[in-house]
Design an enzyme around this catalytic site. Structure first.
Site, PDB file in Angstrom:
ATOM      1  CG  HIS A 162      15.008   0.591   3.742  1.00 60.16           C
ATOM      2  ND1 HIS A 162      14.388   0.962   4.439  1.00 60.16           N
ATOM      3  CD2 HIS A 162      14.450   0.177   2.655  1.00 60.16           C
ATOM      4  CE1 HIS A 162      13.292   1.439   3.907  1.00 60.16           C
ATOM      5  NE2 HIS A 162      12.768   1.129   3.089  1.00 60.16           N
ATOM      6  NE  ARG A 205       2.867 -10.417  -1.849  1.00 57.56           N
ATOM      7  CZ  ARG A 205       3.371 -11.830  -1.343  1.00 57.56           C
ATOM      8  NH1 ARG A 205       4.645 -12.250  -1.891  1.00 57.56           N
ATOM      9  NH2 ARG A 205       2.719 -12.910  -1.401  1.00 57.56           N
ATOM     10  NE  ARG A 236      -0.668  -8.640  -5.353  1.00 56.01           N
ATOM     11  CZ  ARG A 236      -0.392  -9.050  -4.333  1.00 56.01           C
ATOM     12  NH1 ARG A 236      -1.568 -10.112  -3.928  1.00 56.01           N
ATOM     13  NH2 ARG A 236       0.221  -8.962  -3.056  1.00 56.01           N
ATOM     14  CD  GLU A 269      -6.493 -11.724  -2.338  1.00 55.64           C
ATOM     15  OE1 GLU A 269      -5.278 -12.140  -1.812  1.00 55.64           O
ATOM     16  OE2 GLU A 269      -5.883 -10.777  -3.209  1.00 55.64           O
ATOM     17  CG  ASN A 296      -0.177 -15.399   1.699  1.00 54.90           C
ATOM     18  OD1 ASN A 296       0.289 -16.803   2.471  1.00 54.90           O
ATOM     19  ND2 ASN A 296       0.531 -14.637   1.475  1.00 54.90           N
ATOM     20  CG  ASP A 297      -4.961 -11.990   1.514  1.00 52.14           C
ATOM     21  OD1 ASP A 297      -4.762 -11.218   3.108  1.00 52.14           O
ATOM     22  OD2 ASP A 297      -4.601 -11.255   0.994  1.00 52.14           O
ATOM     23  NE  ARG A 320      -1.421 -11.270   4.896  1.00 52.48           N
ATOM     24  CZ  ARG A 320      -1.334 -11.816   3.544  1.00 52.48           C
ATOM     25  NH1 ARG A 320      -2.683 -11.581   3.354  1.00 52.48           N
ATOM     26  NH2 ARG A 320       0.170 -11.794   3.106  1.00 52.48           N
ATOM     27  CB  CYS A 365      -0.245 -17.158  -6.444  1.00 49.80           C
ATOM     28  SG  CYS A 365      -1.275 -15.851  -5.719  1.00 49.80           S
TER      29      CYS A 365
HETATM   30  C1  PEP Z   1      -2.042 -13.976  -0.194  1.00 51.75           C
HETATM   31  O1  PEP Z   1      -2.927 -13.643   0.010  1.00 51.75           O
HETATM   32  O2  PEP Z   1      -1.693 -15.192  -0.089  1.00 51.75           O
HETATM   33  C2  PEP Z   1      -1.272 -13.335  -1.643  1.00 51.75           C
HETATM   34  C3  PEP Z   1      -0.611 -14.237  -1.966  1.00 51.75           C
HETATM   35  O3  PEP Z   1      -1.323 -12.535  -1.619  1.00 51.75           O
HETATM   36  P1  PEP Z   1      -0.396 -11.066   0.111  1.00 51.75           P
HETATM   37  O4  PEP Z   1       0.374 -12.140   0.022  1.00 51.75           O
HETATM   38  O5  PEP Z   1       0.474 -10.334  -1.228  1.00 51.75           O
HETATM   39  O6  PEP Z   1      -1.667 -10.518   0.299  1.00 51.75           O
HETATM   40 MG    MG Z   2      -3.038 -11.537  -0.517  1.00 54.52          MG
END
Ligand code: PEP
Ligand code: MG
Length: 543
Positions: free
Chosen positions: A188, A295, A331, A430, A453-454, A464, A501
Site C-alpha cells: 500500500h 479496472r 471493465r 486477451e 498483457n494477457d 506474467r 488497453c
Molecule cells: C491486459 O490483460 O492486457 C489487461 C489490460 O488487463 P489486466 O492487465 O488487468 O489483466
Molecule cells: Mg487482462
C-alpha cells in the site's frame, strides 16, 4: 559517500536530509505487570484511544489521498474491533499474568503468522496490518503521546519498513523521498508513493541507524540508487539529470490539451487506465482523452466484503461525471489469478491463470455480476459509460453476459431507474481464442479492446507473474502482433473500433505499427499518456 542499490517505486530524483523513521513499533514495553484486571483495563483504554486515532486518520486521509487511500484505516478499525483479536490479547493477559504490551505483541505474532501461512497473496499482506494496529495500541499503552512528525518535513525518510498508516500521518506532501531497507513494490505504501509522486526506493537491504542523521541523501528513482553523503561529482550529475527530467516533463505538459494526431492528420486518441476515481487527478494532469480501462476489480480488492451496488454506483458515477463528454470504458470484474480477496472464497487452483477468473466468476455468480451491472447501468445515466467483458474465449460467454445485462436493464426500467439505453458493449480480446474468432465476436460487440498483457501470457504460454520468465514474456512476438492485426481487421470488417488497453499500447517503438494496422485508440497508464501523444504527433504516415 555510501551507495545503496534497491528497487525503484516512483522514478524521479530527490535530495534531502537523512531522517530515520521508526513507526509505532519503536515504543517498547517497560515495567512490571499490574493485576490481570488492571492490564485488561489498560489494554481496553489503549484500544479505544487507537480507534479514535484511526477515525481521525481516516478523515484526514480522505482529504489528502481520497477514499481508496483512506479505506486502510477503516480496515484497521475493523481489525481492532475483531473479537478474535481482543480475545487473543485478553486471554494472554489472564493466562500469562503479563503486561498488556507483551500480550498485544504475542497476539499480533500469532495472528499475523496465521495470515502469513495463507495461500492467498492478498491475505498474506494482512500480516503487516496486524502488526500495524498492534504497534499503535502498544504506543498508546506506553506514553500515549502524540508524535511530532515535523522533523520529517523536507527530509528523505529512511526506515526498515513503512506502514501506509504511518505514511499518512506524516506531512507527506513535504517529504522529499523515501528509502526502505525492506518494503515491497506491491505494498500500500508503494501505491501511495506512486499516487502522490514521491520518489521512493525499496529493498536496499541496509539497516538505517541514527548514525546517518543530518547527512544528505540523494535518491535516483530511475535506477534505484541511493547516495548517502553524496560526493560533489554525484550531486552535480544528479542535478543535471533532474534538470533534464523536469525540462522534459514541462515540455510534455504543453501537450496536455492537444489532440493525439499524426502530422498527416490521422487521429489516435490516447486514453487512461485507472483503478479508482482517486486516479482522476493523474488523468487530468496528463490530459487523457478518455478512460479506456477502468479496472473495476480494484473496488473489490482491499475490502473485507463485496462492495455494495451503492458503493460501486458512487464510484462509477463520479468517474462518468468528472469525465463529462469523454468516454469511460468500465471493465467488469476481473478477479482471480493474481487478484484475490478472501471473501470471494475462491478455491486454490493449480493453474489459477487458466482457472476461475474474470468473466468466468461473473457468470458463475450471476447475483454478484448483476449487482455490478446494475451499478454500472445506473451510472451510465451520468456520462459516457461503456461496459466491456474480460477474458472472453467464446461467443456463448458474450451472449450470456449480454443476456444478464439486458435482464438488469429491464429490471431498472421496471423500477423507473434511469440508465443509458444506448450504452455500448465491448469485448476484451486477451486470449488467442478470442482473437481467432474475432470475426464471430464482432457481430455481438460495439467495440474491441485488446488486453495485450494477457494476450501475451496466453499466446506464449508464459506466466506474467513469474519474474524468472521475464525474458520469455515477449509482447513483440510475431504471433502476438499477428493476433492484434487479425483482431483489428475483423473488427473493422464488422464496422467496430478496436483499441489496445494492455501495456504494449505504451511501447513507443510500436506506435507507428499500431497506426498502420489501423488501431483506433490506445489506453495506457496516466504517466505514459504524454510521451505517447508526443510520439503520435511526430509521425507522418504518408511518408
Ligand atoms: C491486459 O490483460 O492486457 C489487461 C489490460 O488487463 P489486466 O492487465 O488487468 O489483466
Ligand atoms: Mg487482462
Amino acid at each position: 559517500m555510501l551507495i545503496l542499490k534497491g528497487t525503484p517505486v516512483f522514478s524521479d530524483i530527490a535530495t534531502g536530509r537523512f531522517a530515520v523513521f521508526c513507526g509505532n513499533s519503536e515504543f517498547e514495553e517497560r515495567g512490571k505487570a499490574g493485576t490481570p484486571a488492571e492490564e485488561i483495563e489498560r489494554f481496553r483504554s489503549a484500544r479505544t484511544a487507537a480507534l479514535a486515532e484511526l477515525a481521525e486518520l481516516y478523515k484526514s486521509a480522505v482529504e489528502k489521498v481520497g477514499q481508496s487511500g483512506a479505506d486502510l484505516f477503516e480496515a484497521h478499525e475493523m481489525m481492532l474491533c475483531d473479537d478474535d483479536y481482543i480475545d487473543a490479547v485478553e486471554t494472554r493477559i489472564k493466562d500469562g499474568d503479563i503486561r498488556a504490551e507483551m500480550a498485544v505483541d504475542a497476539a499480533a505474532k500469532r495472528i499475523s503468522a496465521a495470515f502469513r501461512a495463507m495461500d492467498n497473496a492478498y491475505m498474506r499482506e494482512r500480516a503487516a496490518d496486524v502488526f500495524d494496529i498492534s504497534n499503535r495500541v502498544k504506543r498508546l499503552l506506553g506514553s500515549g503521546e502524540t508524535r511530532d512528525f515535523s522533523a520529517y518535513d523536507g527530509a528523505v525518510l529512511c526506515a526498515e519498513d513503512l506502514y501506509a498508516s504511518d505514511m499518512l500521518q506524516l506531512h507527506i506532501g513535504t517529504l522529499a523521498g523515501i528509502v526502505l531497507s525492506g518494503g515491497s513494490v506491491n505494498s500500500h505504501t508503494a501505491i501511495l508513493a506512486q499516487t502522490l509522486s514521491i520518489p521512493m526506493i525499496v529493498r536496499t537491504g541496509m539497516p538505517f541507524t541514527e548514525a546517518g542523521a543530518h547527512k544528505t541523501v540523494l535518491i535516483d528513482g530511475f535506477t534505484g540508487t541511493v547516495y548517502i553523503d553524496p560526493s560533489e561529482a554525484i550531486q552535480k550529475d544528479m542535478e543535471t539529470k533532474k534538470n533534464a527530467y523536469d525540462k522534459r516533463k514541462l515540455q510534455l505538459s504543453r501537450l496536455r490539451d492537444s489532440v493525439s494526431r499524426t502530422a498527416d492528420g490521422r487521429k489516435l486518441p490516447v486514453f487512461a487506465n485507472i483503478g479508482s476515481p482517486d486516479n482522476l487527478l493523474q488523468v487530468e494532469e496528463n490530459g487523457a482523452e478518455g478512460i479506456g480501462l477502468f479496472r473495476s476489480e480494484f473496488l473489490y480488492l482491499d475490502k473485507e466484503d463485496y462492495p455494495t451496488e451503492e458503493e460501486q454506483f458512487a464510484a462509477y458515477k463520479e468517474v462518468a461525471e468528472k469525465m463529462g463528454a469523454r468516454p469511460v470504458i468500465i471493465r467488469t470484474l476481473d478477479m482471480g489469478a493474481d487478484k484475490q480477496a478472501a471473501y470471494f472464497k475462491l478455491k486454490k487452483e493449480i493453474n489459477p491463470a487458466l482457472g476461475m477468473r474474470a468473466v468466468r466468476i461473473s457468470l458463475a455468480r450471476p447475483d454478484l455480476f448483476k449487482t455490478q451491472l446494475r451499478a454500472l447501468c445506473r451510472a451510465s445515466a451520468f456520462g459516457k459509460i461503456s461496459v466491456m467483458f474480460p477474458l472472453i474465449v467464446s461467443l456463448e460467454e458474450v451472449l450470456q453476459c449480454k443476456a444478464l445485462l439486458q435482464a438488469v436493464q429491464a429490471e431498472l426500467k421496471a423500477q423507473h431507474l434511469t440508465y443509458d439505453e444506448f450504452m455500448q458493449v465491448g469485448i476484451m480480446i486477451e486470449t488467442p481464442a478470442a482473437a481467432l474468432i474475432s470475426d464471430v465476436l464482432a457481430e455481438e460487440a460495439d467495440f474491441f479492446s485488446i488486453g495485450t498483457n494477457d494476450l501475451v501470457q496466453y499466446t506464449l504460454a508464459v506466466d506474467r507473474q513469474q519474474t524468472e520468465l521475464d525474458a520469455l514474456f515477449n509482447p513483440r512476438h510475431p504471433a502476438v502482433l499477428r493476433l492484434i492485426q487479425m483482431t483489428v481487421e475483423n473488427g473493422h470488417k464488422a464496422g467496430i473500433p478496436v483499441g489496445i488497453c494492455g501495456d504494449l499500447g505504451a511501447d513507443l517503438t510500436l506506435t507507428e505499427t499500431f497506426l498502420r494496422m489501423g488501431v483506433d485508440e490506445l489506453s495506457v497508464a496516466p504517466a505514459a499518456i504524454l510521451p505517447l501523444r508526443e510520439k503520435i504527433c511526430s509521425l507522418n504516415l504518408s511518408k
